[in-house]
Design a protein around this motif. Structure first.
Motif, PDB file in Angstrom:
ATOM      1  N   PRO A 184       0.818  -1.105   0.040  1.00  0.00           N
ATOM      2  CA  PRO A 184      -0.099  -0.090   0.121  1.00  0.00           C
ATOM      3  C   PRO A 184       0.855   1.116  -0.085  1.00  0.00           C
ATOM      4  O   PRO A 184       0.452   2.355  -0.497  1.00  0.00           O
ATOM      5  N   GLU A 185       2.070   1.243   0.635  1.00  0.00           N
ATOM      6  CA  GLU A 185       2.946   2.306   0.809  1.00  0.00           C
ATOM      7  C   GLU A 185       3.191   3.010  -0.730  1.00  0.00           C
ATOM      8  O   GLU A 185       3.686   3.917  -0.899  1.00  0.00           O
ATOM      9  N   LEU A 186       3.426   1.984  -1.621  1.00  0.00           N
ATOM     10  CA  LEU A 186       3.831   2.559  -3.047  1.00  0.00           C
ATOM     11  C   LEU A 186       2.323   2.589  -3.829  1.00  0.00           C
ATOM     12  O   LEU A 186       2.393   3.402  -4.670  1.00  0.00           O
ATOM     13  N   GLY A 187       1.595   1.550  -3.810  1.00  0.00           N
ATOM     14  CA  GLY A 187       0.415   1.490  -4.547  1.00  0.00           C
ATOM     15  C   GLY A 187      -0.597   2.701  -4.454  1.00  0.00           C
ATOM     16  O   GLY A 187      -1.054   3.165  -5.126  1.00  0.00           O
ATOM     17  N   LEU A 188      -0.867   2.988  -3.175  1.00  0.00           N
ATOM     18  CA  LEU A 188      -1.873   3.946  -2.772  1.00  0.00           C
ATOM     19  C   LEU A 188      -1.608   5.504  -3.355  1.00  0.00           C
ATOM     20  O   LEU A 188      -2.205   5.941  -3.972  1.00  0.00           O
ATOM     21  N   PRO A 189      -0.201   5.938  -3.116  1.00  0.00           N
ATOM     22  CA  PRO A 189       0.188   7.214  -3.664  1.00  0.00           C
ATOM     23  C   PRO A 189       0.276   7.150  -5.308  1.00  0.00           C
ATOM     24  O   PRO A 189      -0.147   8.268  -5.671  1.00  0.00           O
ATOM     25  N   ALA A 190       0.546   5.887  -5.845  1.00  0.00           N
ATOM     26  CA  ALA A 190       0.579   5.737  -7.282  1.00  0.00           C
ATOM     27  C   ALA A 190      -0.714   6.129  -7.945  1.00  0.00           C
ATOM     28  O   ALA A 190      -1.004   6.762  -8.728  1.00  0.00           O
ATOM     29  N   ALA A 191      -1.561   5.536  -7.125  1.00  0.00           N
ATOM     30  CA  ALA A 191      -3.215   5.795  -7.596  1.00  0.00           C
ATOM     31  C   ALA A 191      -3.591   7.128  -7.428  1.00  0.00           C
ATOM     32  O   ALA A 191      -4.021   7.659  -8.197  1.00  0.00           O
TER      33      ALA A 191
END
Length: 198
Positions: free
Chosen positions: A25-32
């Motif tokens: 989530p620490e990578l995926g959520l900011p990307a989205a």
């Protein structure tokens, strides 16, 4: 009509193609949220993109595996996707396709992208008799993916969970209705990747 052994299937428009990746989530959520990969996303590592939603579900365990809890639908330019395929090398040696093992190894070291063909999956994530594309991007390809080809990033984790819940309940029709529509992707000149049809 039976499926060919190797075929690129994807959700695509006239100008874009959608691929899937799963991240913590620490990578995926900011990307989205931002529509681009955050600074923590490493451009010097190989990154694997998958046009098959169900193969992504198999790989990430319906977004339950550690470090793969956030599933992203990454829309990239078809021009970029085609470039990656054109410049890719198979991730394994195939007698008759490559002149010899040493030539393949040299090509693999040079290529900015590599292709792996893995069994496509059904809704219960069982292997099907035909193969699905995985595309590994490294070096120039990874940088272009993140900085040039990217069109949009969407968090589709909720869809993954919803499809999984319907499958668990035995509602395969309902689950199928939530899947993205993936069609044969028009490619040409991919004999070097084991694709015999256009």
């Amino acid at each position: 009509m039976s499926e060919p052994q190797h075929r690129v299937r994807a959700r695509f428009t006239e100008s874009t193609v959608t691929v899937y990746q799963a991240y913590r989530p620490e990578l995926g959520l900011p990307a989205a949220r931002d529509g681009r990969f955050p600074a923590a996303w490493k451009r010097d590592r190989m990154t694997w993109i998958k046009p098959s939603f169900l193969w992504m579900m198999y790989r990430c365990g319906w977004a339950t595996k550690e470090g793969q809890e956030t599933v992203l639908a990454v829309e990239i330019s078809r021009e970029g996707f085609d470039w990656a395929l054109e410049h890719a090398c198979l991730s394994h040696y195939v007698r008759g396709l490559h002149p010899d093992r040493a030539s393949w190894q040299r090509e693999l070291r040079r290529a900015p992208a590599r292709v792996q063909w893995d069994p496509e999956r059904d809704l219960r994530l069982r292997p099907l008799p035909y193969r699905s594309l995985q595309l590994g991007l490294a070096g120039e390809a990874a940088r272009r993916y993140a900085d040039e080809w990217l069109v949009s990033v969407t968090d589709v984790t909720a869809t993954a969970h919803a499809v999984h819940a319907l499958v668990r309940d035995g509602d395969l029709g309902g689950a199928r209705a939530l899947l993205p529509e993936e069609r044969p992707y028009p490619v040409g000149g991919l004999a070097h990747l084991g694709v015999r049809e256009g």
